[in-house]
Enzyme design. Structure first.
Site, PDB file in Angstrom:
ATOM      1  N   VAL A  21      17.917   8.802  -3.309  1.00 42.07           N
ATOM      2  CA  VAL A  21      18.601   9.221  -4.543  1.00 42.07           C
ATOM      3  C   VAL A  21      19.676  10.258  -4.215  1.00 42.07           C
ATOM      4  O   VAL A  21      20.834  10.142  -4.638  1.00 42.07           O
ATOM      5  CB  VAL A  21      17.582   9.785  -5.571  1.00 42.07           C
ATOM      6  CG1 VAL A  21      18.288  10.438  -6.749  1.00 42.07           C
ATOM      7  CG2 VAL A  21      16.654   8.667  -6.048  1.00 42.07           C
ATOM      8  N   GLY A  23       5.674  -2.201   3.777  1.00 46.71           N
ATOM      9  CA  GLY A  23       5.270  -2.770   5.061  1.00 46.71           C
ATOM     10  C   GLY A  23       5.836  -4.167   5.254  1.00 46.71           C
ATOM     11  O   GLY A  23       6.790  -4.550   4.579  1.00 46.71           O
ATOM     12  N   ASP A  24       5.225  -4.935   6.158  1.00 48.72           N
ATOM     13  CA  ASP A  24       5.832  -6.226   6.509  1.00 48.72           C
ATOM     14  C   ASP A  24       5.862  -7.221   5.344  1.00 48.72           C
ATOM     15  O   ASP A  24       6.811  -7.988   5.203  1.00 48.72           O
ATOM     16  CB  ASP A  24       5.190  -6.838   7.758  1.00 48.72           C
ATOM     17  CG  ASP A  24       3.685  -6.963   7.650  1.00 48.72           C
ATOM     18  OD1 ASP A  24       3.112  -6.500   6.644  1.00 48.72           O
ATOM     19  OD2 ASP A  24       3.074  -7.549   8.564  1.00 48.72           O
ATOM     20  N   GLU A  62     -15.661   9.998  21.909  1.00 51.63           N
ATOM     21  CA  GLU A  62     -16.250   9.458  23.153  1.00 51.63           C
ATOM     22  C   GLU A  62     -15.825   8.009  23.377  1.00 51.63           C
ATOM     23  O   GLU A  62     -15.572   7.585  24.494  1.00 51.63           O
ATOM     24  CB  GLU A  62     -17.788   9.495  23.086  1.00 51.63           C
ATOM     25  CG  GLU A  62     -18.398  10.798  23.554  1.00 51.63           C
ATOM     26  CD  GLU A  62     -18.049  11.961  22.653  1.00 51.63           C
ATOM     27  OE1 GLU A  62     -18.025  11.768  21.423  1.00 51.63           O
ATOM     28  OE2 GLU A  62     -17.783  13.058  23.178  1.00 51.63           O
ATOM     29  N   ASP A 110       2.091  -0.300  11.913  1.00 52.06           N
ATOM     30  CA  ASP A 110       1.991  -1.637  12.511  1.00 52.06           C
ATOM     31  C   ASP A 110       3.272  -2.455  12.410  1.00 52.06           C
ATOM     32  O   ASP A 110       3.224  -3.683  12.493  1.00 52.06           O
ATOM     33  CB  ASP A 110       0.839  -2.414  11.837  1.00 52.06           C
ATOM     34  CG  ASP A 110       1.058  -2.589  10.340  1.00 52.06           C
ATOM     35  OD1 ASP A 110       1.968  -1.939   9.787  1.00 52.06           O
ATOM     36  OD2 ASP A 110       0.329  -3.386   9.718  1.00 52.06           O
ATOM     37  N   GLU A 155     -10.825  -0.582  11.499  1.00 54.59           N
ATOM     38  CA  GLU A 155     -11.358  -1.604  10.577  1.00 54.59           C
ATOM     39  C   GLU A 155     -11.031  -3.019  11.052  1.00 54.59           C
ATOM     40  O   GLU A 155     -11.728  -3.970  10.698  1.00 54.59           O
ATOM     41  CB  GLU A 155     -10.818  -1.392   9.162  1.00 54.59           C
ATOM     42  CG  GLU A 155      -9.313  -1.587   9.037  1.00 54.59           C
ATOM     43  CD  GLU A 155      -8.798  -1.519   7.601  1.00 54.59           C
ATOM     44  OE1 GLU A 155      -9.595  -1.482   6.656  1.00 54.59           O
ATOM     45  OE2 GLU A 155      -7.555  -1.521   7.443  1.00 54.59           O
ATOM     46  N   THR A 206       4.039   2.744   5.668  1.00 47.28           N
ATOM     47  CA  THR A 206       2.634   2.315   5.686  1.00 47.28           C
ATOM     48  C   THR A 206       1.867   3.235   6.627  1.00 47.28           C
ATOM     49  O   THR A 206       2.396   3.618   7.677  1.00 47.28           O
ATOM     50  CB  THR A 206       2.460   0.852   6.156  1.00 47.28           C
ATOM     51  OG1 THR A 206       1.089   0.642   6.527  1.00 47.28           O
ATOM     52  CG2 THR A 206       3.322   0.502   7.371  1.00 47.28           C
ATOM     53  N   GLY A 263       0.835  -1.212   0.000  1.00 51.02           N
ATOM     54  CA  GLY A 263       0.000   0.000   0.000  1.00 51.02           C
ATOM     55  C   GLY A 263       0.864   1.255   0.000  1.00 51.02           C
ATOM     56  O   GLY A 263       1.855   1.322   0.724  1.00 51.02           O
ATOM     57  N   ARG A 270      -5.599  -1.876   9.101  1.00 48.93           N
ATOM     58  CA  ARG A 270      -5.527  -3.340   8.964  1.00 48.93           C
ATOM     59  C   ARG A 270      -5.786  -3.990  10.325  1.00 48.93           C
ATOM     60  O   ARG A 270      -6.834  -3.742  10.895  1.00 48.93           O
ATOM     61  CB  ARG A 270      -4.165  -3.759   8.397  1.00 48.93           C
ATOM     62  CG  ARG A 270      -4.230  -5.054   7.608  1.00 48.93           C
ATOM     63  CD  ARG A 270      -2.889  -5.398   7.025  1.00 48.93           C
ATOM     64  NE  ARG A 270      -2.569  -4.607   5.864  1.00 48.93           N
ATOM     65  CZ  ARG A 270      -2.956  -4.898   4.625  1.00 48.93           C
ATOM     66  NH1 ARG A 270      -3.684  -5.959   4.399  1.00 48.93           N
ATOM     67  NH2 ARG A 270      -2.599  -4.134   3.615  1.00 48.93           N
ATOM     68  N   HIS A 295      -9.943   5.044   1.476  1.00 50.96           N
ATOM     69  CA  HIS A 295      -8.625   5.360   0.910  1.00 50.96           C
ATOM     70  C   HIS A 295      -8.267   6.841   0.928  1.00 50.96           C
ATOM     71  O   HIS A 295      -7.123   7.191   0.603  1.00 50.96           O
ATOM     72  CB  HIS A 295      -8.529   4.799  -0.507  1.00 50.96           C
ATOM     73  CG  HIS A 295      -8.382   3.311  -0.520  1.00 50.96           C
ATOM     74  ND1 HIS A 295      -9.444   2.462  -0.327  1.00 50.96           N
ATOM     75  CD2 HIS A 295      -7.289   2.517  -0.633  1.00 50.96           C
ATOM     76  CE1 HIS A 295      -9.014   1.210  -0.359  1.00 50.96           C
ATOM     77  NE2 HIS A 295      -7.713   1.206  -0.540  1.00 50.96           N
TER      78      HIS A 295
END
Ligand code: F6P
Length: 319
Positions: free
Chosen positions: A24, A102-103, A187, A129, A222, A125, A11, A171, A249
């Site tokens: 670079v 990511g992983d 809340e 995580d 999520e 990411t 992602g 995730r 997204h």
């Protein structure tokens, strides 16, 4: 070492371009040639490789997404796919690689190192995580996007005396939800790292209402469940009629914050320095504001932990 490559994988995350720029330019500073590999590991297998000069990474530090594009490659997970990838790297005279992702991307990076091709990982990411680093590139920007959304939703929630449930990405991790919930004054914050108690959520809404509060904001990661599921339960159990917003997204795009740009610049520079020192199979990260390097193998067997004191404080403050 004369020539290194860089790719982005998995992602996308705001700040990836700032990391590419840092790689670079640090490479050029150390008389290296830097090649960009387009579309992640899939593009590597197909040989989508081009040289990047100083100018090619100009005017990108403020841009979201990744100028190298990205992908999730199934073929690279096979030995045959990785063999093709290494052949492409050798064909282009590339001697070492930096992988930003990511992983899942790090699993690939470790496989390359084990096959004798030196690779360094940079955590990019929005989910935050990755074990071994306090922050990943993109998390801060995503967080600010979510907070902006919460602030806007709060305006209309107050006007209508309404409860809103906002679903955020992450995730399996609750970092975006927890940090955004705390910064946005939610809340209730539902995250995978803590047990979900819908009765408690209802109790807080009712308590707030009883003392004249005109809005309730509930953040759902999520990784817990969908915001619609929570809405259904609130309706069935307490007759509350909430509105649901799934941010989706939107959280992945946008101009990176200053914090993400600086983090990306520091991590990109460090990754090149590690390669120049003959290191491989490492991930660069940040711990207590110090740039560090740790074994990717350790990252892949470790677990990301959310700071329990943050959960405690968020709960204390949202009475
Ligand atoms: O890892 C980043 C992330 O945006 C997660 O928060 C989310 O679960 C996932 O990627 C979405 O993946 P895709 O873009 O493939 O739908």
């Amino acid at each position: 070492m004369k020539r290194i490559g860089v790719l982005t994988s998995g992602g996308d995350a705001p700040g990836m371009n700032a990391a590419i720029r840092a790689i670079v330019r640090t490479g050029i500073y150390h008389q290296l040639e830097v090649y960009g590999i387009y579309q992640g590991y899939a593009g590597l297998i197909e040989g989508k490789i081009k040289p990047l000069d100083v100018g090619s990474v100009g005017d990108i530090i403020h841009r979201g997404g990744t100028i190298l594009y990205t992908s999730r490659s199934e073929e690279f997970k096979t030995e045959a796919g990785r063999k093709k990838a290494i052949e492409q790297l050798k064909k282009h005279g590339i001697e070492a690689l930096v992988v930003i992702g990511g992983d899942g991307s790090f699993r690939g990076a470790l496989k390359l190192t084990e096959a004798g091709f030196p690779t360094i990982g940079i955590p990019g990411t929005i989910d935050n995580d990755i074990p071994g680093t306090d922050f990943t590139i993109g998390f801060d920007t995503a967080l600010n996007t979510v907070i902006h959304a919460i602030d806007q939703i709060r305006d209309t929630a107050t006007s209508h005396d309404r409860t809103f449930i906002i679903e955020v990405m992450g995730r399996d991790a609750g970092d975006i939800a927890l940090w955004a919930g705390m910064a946005g004054g939610a809340e209730s914050i539902l995250i995978p790292e803590s047990p979900t108690d819908v009765d408690k959520v209802i109790e807080r809404i009712q308590q707030g209402h009883a003392r004249g509060k005109r809005h309730s904001i509930i953040i759902v990661a999520e990784g817990v469940c969908s915001a619609n599921d929570v809405a259904k339960q609130l309706k069935e159990k307490a007759g509350i009629d909430p509105r649901v917003t799934v941010l989706g997204h939107i959280q992945r795009g946008g101009s990176p914050t200053a914090s993400d740009r600086v983090l990306a610049s520091r991590l990109g520079a460090k990754a090149v320095e590690l390669l120049l020192n003959g290191e491989a199979g490492k991930m660069v990260g940040i711990r207590q504001n110090q740039i560090i390097a740790c074994d990717i193998e350790q990252i892949l067997t470790g677990h990301h932990h959310i700071d329990p004191t943050l959960i405690q404080i968020a709960s204390q403050l949202s009475i």
